[in-house]
Design a protein around this motif. Structure first.
Motif, PDB file in Angstrom:
ATOM      1  N   MET A  12       0.578  -1.197  -0.264  1.00 17.96           N
ATOM      2  CA  MET A  12      -0.335   0.131   0.416  1.00 17.96           C
ATOM      3  C   MET A  12       0.753   1.038  -0.099  1.00 17.96           C
ATOM      4  N   GLN A  15       2.290   1.982  -3.172  1.00 16.22           N
ATOM      5  CA  GLN A  15       1.484   2.247  -4.517  1.00 16.22           C
ATOM      6  C   GLN A  15       0.960   3.920  -4.077  1.00 16.22           C
ATOM      7  N   ILE A  16       1.284   4.169  -3.005  1.00 17.42           N
ATOM      8  CA  ILE A  16       0.868   5.783  -2.632  1.00 17.42           C
ATOM      9  C   ILE A  16       1.896   6.632  -2.667  1.00 17.42           C
ATOM     10  N   LEU A  18       4.279   5.725  -5.365  1.00 16.55           N
ATOM     11  CA  LEU A  18       4.600   5.280  -6.753  1.00 16.55           C
ATOM     12  C   LEU A  18       3.296   7.042  -7.378  1.00 16.55           C
ATOM     13  N   ASN A  19       2.296   6.615  -6.932  1.00 15.93           N
ATOM     14  CA  ASN A  19       1.467   7.465  -7.406  1.00 15.93           C
ATOM     15  C   ASN A  19       1.305   9.485  -6.686  1.00 15.93           C
ATOM     16  N   MET A  20       2.319   9.273  -6.292  1.00 18.49           N
ATOM     17  CA  MET A  20       2.611  10.893  -5.525  1.00 18.49           C
ATOM     18  C   MET A  20       3.991  11.199  -5.682  1.00 18.49           C
ATOM     19  N   SER A  22       5.153  11.722  -8.930  1.00 17.11           N
ATOM     20  CA  SER A  22       5.921  13.504  -9.738  1.00 17.11           C
ATOM     21  C   SER A  22       5.493  14.760  -9.447  1.00 17.11           C
ATOM     22  N   ASN A  23       5.329  14.220  -8.305  1.00 10.01           N
ATOM     23  CA  ASN A  23       4.104  15.847  -7.232  1.00 10.01           C
ATOM     24  C   ASN A  23       5.952  16.412  -6.852  1.00 10.01           C
TER      25      ASN A  23
ATOM     26  N   LYS B 494       3.290  24.625 -12.741  1.00 10.03           N
ATOM     27  CA  LYS B 494       4.354  22.842 -12.171  1.00 10.03           C
ATOM     28  C   LYS B 494       3.320  22.096 -12.857  1.00 10.03           C
ATOM     29  N   PHE B 498       4.493  19.629 -16.366  1.00 10.35           N
ATOM     30  CA  PHE B 498       4.701  18.124 -16.366  1.00 10.35           C
ATOM     31  C   PHE B 498       3.412  17.679 -17.220  1.00 10.35           C
ATOM     32  N   GLN B 546      -6.268   3.613 -10.309  1.00  7.90           N
ATOM     33  CA  GLN B 546      -6.255   5.319 -10.074  1.00  7.90           C
ATOM     34  C   GLN B 546      -7.367   6.428  -9.979  1.00  7.90           C
ATOM     35  N   ILE B 795      -0.747  17.053  -9.627  1.00 10.49           N
ATOM     36  CA  ILE B 795      -0.232  16.385 -10.982  1.00 10.49           C
ATOM     37  C   ILE B 795      -0.847  14.975 -11.467  1.00 10.49           C
ATOM     38  N   GLU B 797       0.118  11.737 -12.304  1.00 11.17           N
ATOM     39  CA  GLU B 797       1.053  10.689 -13.192  1.00 11.17           C
ATOM     40  C   GLU B 797       0.134   9.268 -13.180  1.00 11.17           C
ATOM     41  N   VAL B 799       0.211   6.069 -13.233  1.00 14.86           N
ATOM     42  CA  VAL B 799       0.378   4.782 -13.435  1.00 14.86           C
ATOM     43  C   VAL B 799       0.299   3.453 -13.053  1.00 14.86           C
ATOM     44  N   TRP B 905      -5.075   3.616  -5.015  1.00 17.10           N
ATOM     45  CA  TRP B 905      -3.959   4.011  -4.463  1.00 17.10           C
ATOM     46  C   TRP B 905      -4.289   4.989  -3.057  1.00 17.10           C
TER      47      TRP B 905
END
Lengths: 78, 948
Positions: A12, A15-16, A18-20, A22-23, B494, B498, B546, B795, B797, B799, B905
């Motif tokens: 978990m 996964q979090i 990875l999803n964040m 690019s922030n 920003k 992206f 997602q 953002i 992205e 995944v 997520w």
């Protein structure tokens, strides 16, 4: 603690993260991830993942590990 | 709002929305109405009824019956008042001896071919033809029945809910026009010419065989007994009615429950209901019979183990037993070893009470709701970007939309009354972009063709949303001024960096999504430049790994194009169940109190602590999937589950069943012994929406009253059952009526502070926020600024999901709903709706079927990484190659035996919409289905022992 239990949490967190990812820079993302965990996870989940920060083999990604270290600090400060 | 039965007022023709007013006189009475109003409607509004047959205010004027003739000063002849619009200074006479003679003559012709069986006719006393004959003073028919007539025309009784009796038809075309204008299905026509003309369904088929969707609009429109509800034929005319709110989907249609004593005779869509404006679907209109179905359980039951027979007990005993077991579990395993799941099918007041009981009686925050498995990403995504966890518009707003995106939603099946509004707007010329793996009905249906269908591969929504934004940004189509004024500048810059990256270009994302780049570019340009752009989305967006990212992507698109904060635009989550919005508003998530305020917020907690007289836990509780995991781990031992069938509806059935079996005290409160109740130790009988008072909040944030039409069959409404349990646990809950619960909600929740039952009765319904600033509610949100202040571009992205197709599991399964059934089918399976959908089937493309030697109707095994089930194959090109699809309305289908426990997520909303599977021809049900059948039989036998 069963292996599957910690594996679930690791999955978990990763996964979090990875999803964040690019922030922003890694430190910024790690902080966001730890805030997310603090905000949405129940205490037993937070405690369990925090107890495993020293364990190199549980599979936390680098950002996740940073986040969990921050989370552990938050937990400790409470 | 109990009323003696009266047909709903009918002004004859639709209201004009012109702001210019016109004054005229009708029979000497001065009337002022909007320009464009018909003389007929102006007369009605002035209190003068003009007789009519082919006119009704839900349909455009038609001018065929020639009954509504009037005289107008300065005009020759006798114009039809329905097709003549008012002009300034017009002088109208509705009665004269000449008019009377003309009307009687026309009426006489109608009646000359109409059976004179009024005393035994099912609509005796509720028939416009009968009324009109009286109004025009018809006293004799000179022509007799000797000549050719239609009196022996054969009835069509194929539809389970209504009868078509052509002998009573006057060919006014109201049914045909209702099917076209109101419903948008075009299933009816006038077949033949002259004397041979007749109403015909489909291609001269029976109603059941035709494309009729059984919405009932034709029945509502019929002025005679030609189209009549079978319940009216059987039971007669209702004697009183109660206005209430439908308990099916998130449209939240308002209905008049028309009653004889405590029996519902008919549900008619309420014209003043703002969500539906007099329209309905087959579920809300007709599928209410489950309320009194023989399977209803109306007595509390308990048992020690799930292998024991049930024992019927009193409410007191059931509640005491539960409280003792919960207390014992907490004493043994700890305070957080129990929790509750509330339901979006229950009222706001009921879900509020459940979370209050958990926080005050259980002493923890282990409360979650079924929105976890549907729209929790909407809450997260919209709160993050816009500042409020809710849709932004009214349904009526779509009437001002110029470009509509429908993404991951199938409104004609799942939100049919909204779909009818949308189709009307599309027929008027609005453009349509459908983003969906399947060719849903909106892609191509009568008089509607989507301008673009982007057939996204399941699991890749985010790539499509990002690519749409990429095109808009890189081609400079964004709303520069809007963004500069209303959004966070630094975050937007920003985000632009992206999204402008080549990896989000349609040419690059096509490899993931399968959406042709050229179509995607064209769709992006259309949405950005086509005028008012409105996005409607559903579970095909949220139920992904997602899901939250996709919701944020949708909000980004809307902000980017300035499509938020006014009529005709917006971000509109189509909620699956009736009270998804409300259950979320009421603090049903483990991390937040009512009004979406986090449990860690000290000031918020103190507010509730003062009111509730307890100390509240400041830490989030367990989400539903966490509860299942904790149960299997041995940490979670007691669960109160109200109105939700988690054993059927939640993913990875094996996992859910293992969790339920591990729970020491499972309490289910429901109207039927559902799949979850078969694992329960305590059963508390639930009440249907017809048996209780309360409120539902629909997808527009519209709070509407649910009004009791009959006493609860079990003696307690659900809120009363929860209150009894809470008090047995030591809480101090004393409410005499749900209005008192709403008063408490209003006291504690700023967005609800102006809401009360009194105001709901006055206004009909209220869209929150409703407070001192917006005392009549808020139809459109984010008008001048976003709730969070400046809009935030998140953002997003891409995944890829871990659930990927490979050689072993080469196809992607996605799931959805069908019009006639609702969710797990507990209600609709116990109605005649099952005649349309008796079983769930697997849709598979002809190419994939042929490769596997599968023919239409074959038994096919569906094997995923977590399980297998067997369904009949439906070979169809509605799905594209590589994608298969099923519904989940029948327990025996085991659709969730194959879905995985992958989840979003951010929110852990399950990834129902993507499961890698292999399909093969088989000859027998799966081993799970065999076990399920055996378990089901055993549990029903244990139930029978309680009843005898």
């Amino acid at each position: 603690m069963s292996a599957s239990k910690i594996e679930r949490l690791v999955k978990m967190v990763n996964q979090i993260s990875l999803n964040m990812s690019s922030n922003g820079p890694a430190d910024f993302v790690a902080m966001q991830v730890s805030e997310h965990l603090e905000k949405f996870w129940s205490p037993p989940m937070k405690n369990l993942i925090s107890e495993h920060i020293a364990d190199q083999n549980i599979g936390l990604s680098p950002i996740s590990l940073k986040a969990v270290i921050e989370l552990a600090a938050i937990q400790k400060a409470k | 709002m109990l009323e003696f039965y009266e047909p709903q007022p009918d002004f004859g023709t639709p209201q004009s929305d012109s702001e210019t007013l016109v004054t005229l006189t009708i029979d000497g009475i001065s009337v002022t109405v909007p320009e464009g109003t018909s003389v007929m409607r102006a007369a009605s509004e002035g209190g003068v009824k003009i007789p009519r047959l082919c006119a009704t205010d839900s349909l455009k004027s038609f001018g065929s019956c020639r009954i509504c003739l009037v005289e107008i000063e300065g005009r020759r002849g006798f114009p039809a008042s329905c097709t003549t619009t008012v002009t300034e200074g017009m002088e109208v006479r509705t009665q004269s001896s000449e008019i009377g003679k003309l009307r009687r003559n026309v009426m006489e012709l109608y009646i000359s071919d109409h059976p004179l069986d009024c005393l035994t006719c099912p609509t005796n006393g509720d028939c416009e033809l009968q009324d009109t004959a009286g109004e025009v003073g018809l006293r004799a028919v000179r022509y007799g029945f000797e000549g050719e007539n239609h009196l022996v025309a054969e009835k069509d009784e194929s539809n389970p809910y209504f009868t078509f009796d052509p002998s009573k038809c006057i060919l006014c075309s109201r049914c045909v026009r209702a099917c076209e204008e109101v419903q948008g299905t075009f299933a009816l026509t006038i077949d033949g010419r002259g004397f041979d003309s007749k109403v015909s369904a489909g291609q001269a088929e029976s109603f059941m065989e035709s494309e009729c969707v059984s919405c009932g609009a034709c029945v509502d429109a019929c002025p005679t007994a030609t189209l009549t509800e079978k319940s009216i034929i059987e039971l007669g005319k209702p004697e009183h009615s109660v206005v209430t709110t439908c308990a099916y989907c998130g449209v939240g249609c308002s209905f008049k429950a028309e009653m004889k004593g405590n029996e519902v005779v008919r549900m008619t869509p309420y014209k003043d209901g703002k969500a539906n404006e007099g329209h309905a679907c087959v579920k809300g209109r007709f599928a209410f019979g489950y309320t009194t179905h023989k399977d209803r359980i109306t007595k509390p039951m308990i048992r020690e183990s799930i292998d024991d027979p049930w024992r019927e007990v009193s409410w007191d005993e059931a509640v005491s037993y539960t409280a003792e077991r919960f207390k014992a579990i907490q004493a043994k395993y700890g305070r957080i070893s129990i929790g509750a799941i509330s339901s979006s099918r229950c009222t706001n007041e009921e879900v509020y009470l459940v979370q209050k009981m958990v926080r005050t009686g259980f002493g923890n925050n282990n409360i979650d709701t079924c929105a976890r498995v549907c729209h929790s990403p909407t809450g997260f995504g919209l709160k993050t970007t816009l500042g409020e966890s809710a849709g932004t518009q009214t349904f009526a707003s779509v009437e001002k939309a110029d470009v509509v995106i429908v993404m991951g939603a199938n409104p004609t099946e799942a939100h049919p009354v909204f779909a009818s509004r949308l189709k009307r707007r599309l027929r008027e010329g609005a453009k349509l972009i459908v983003i969906d793996p399947r060719q849903i009905e909106l892609v191509r249906s009568p008089h509607i063709v989507a301008d673009y269908h982007l057939p996204v591969r399941p699991g890749t929504n985010v790539t499509v949303l990002n690519a749409l934004a990429h095109v808009i940004v890189n081609e400079g189509l964004q709303a520069h001024d809007y963004i500069a004024e209303r959004c966070e500048t630094a975050d937007f810059e920003k985000w632009v960096q992206f999204i402008a990256d080549e990896r989000h270009s349609p040419e690059h994302t096509e490899q993931f999504s399968g959406v042709p780049a050229a179509d995607l570019r064209a769709a992006a340009r259309l949405y950005a430049t086509g005028g008012n752009g409105a996005i409607f989305y559903g579970l095909g967006v949220t139920e992904h790994s997602q899901g939250s990212t996709a919701v944020m992507g949708i909000a980004n698109l809307a902000m980017l194009t300035g499509n938020l904060g006014r009529d005709g635009v917006g971000v509109n989550p189509l909620r699956g169940q009736n009270n998804v919005q409300g259950s979320c508003d009421m603090g049903s998530f483990p991390h937040e109190l009512p009004g979406y305020r986090h449990v860690s917020n000290v000031a918020t907690r103190q507010l509730f602590e003062r009111e509730w007289g307890v100390t509240l836990d400041s830490e989030p509780g367990l989400r539903i999937p966490n509860m299942f995991d904790a149960a299997i781990d041995g940490d979670f031992k007691g669960l109160y589950c109200q109105g939700e069938d988690i054993a059927q509806s939640d993913p990875n059935t094996h996992h859910v069943e293992a969790a339920l079996k591990a729970i020491e005290c499972l309490v289910v409160q429901d109207i039927f012994l559902n799949e979850t109740a078969k694992f329960a130790h305590v059963f508390l009988p639930g009440a249907t929406f017809l048996e209780k008072d309360g409120t539902f909040t629909n997808a527009e944030r519209r709070i509407s009253r649910v009004r009791k039409t009959m006493p609860p069959l079990s003696g307690k409404a659900d809120w009363e059952g929860t209150m009894a349990l809470a008090n047995a646990l030591g809480c101090n809950m004393h409410y005499n009526h749900p209005s008192e619960i709403m008063d408490e909600i209003a006291k504690l929740t700023p967005t609800f502070s102006g809401v009360s039952y009194k105001k709901l009765d006055e206004l009909g319904s209220i869209q929150w926020p409703c407070n001192d600033h917006t005392p009549a509610g808020t139809p459109i949100m984010h008008v001048d600024e976003f709730v969070r202040g400046k809009g935030f571009f998140a953002i997003t992205e891409y995944v890829p999901t871990e659930e990927r197709a490979n050689r072993k599991f080469p196809l992607l399964l996605t799931t959805g709903r069908i019009l006639s059934q609702y969710n797990v089918g507990a209600q609709t399976r116990r109605t005649s709706n099952s005649q349309w959908h008796a079983e769930d089937t697997l849709e598979i493309h002809p190419h994939d079927a042929e490769e596997r030697g599968i023919n239409h109707g074959d038994w096919v095994g569906i094997q995923s990484r977590v399980g297998q089930t067997v369904l009949h194959a439906d070979v169809t090109s509605r799905v594209k190659p590589g994608v298969v699809y099923t519904t989940f309305h029948h327990p025996v289908s085991g659709a969730n035996v194959i879905t995985t426990d992958n989840s979003d997520w951010a929110t852990n909303c399950p990834e129902y919409k993507v499961t890698a599977v292999q399909i093969s021809k088989v000859t027998a049900p799966s081993s799970w289905q065999a076990r399920q059948k055996s378990f089901d039989t055993q549990q029903l036998q244990l139930l029978e022992k309680a009843r005898h």
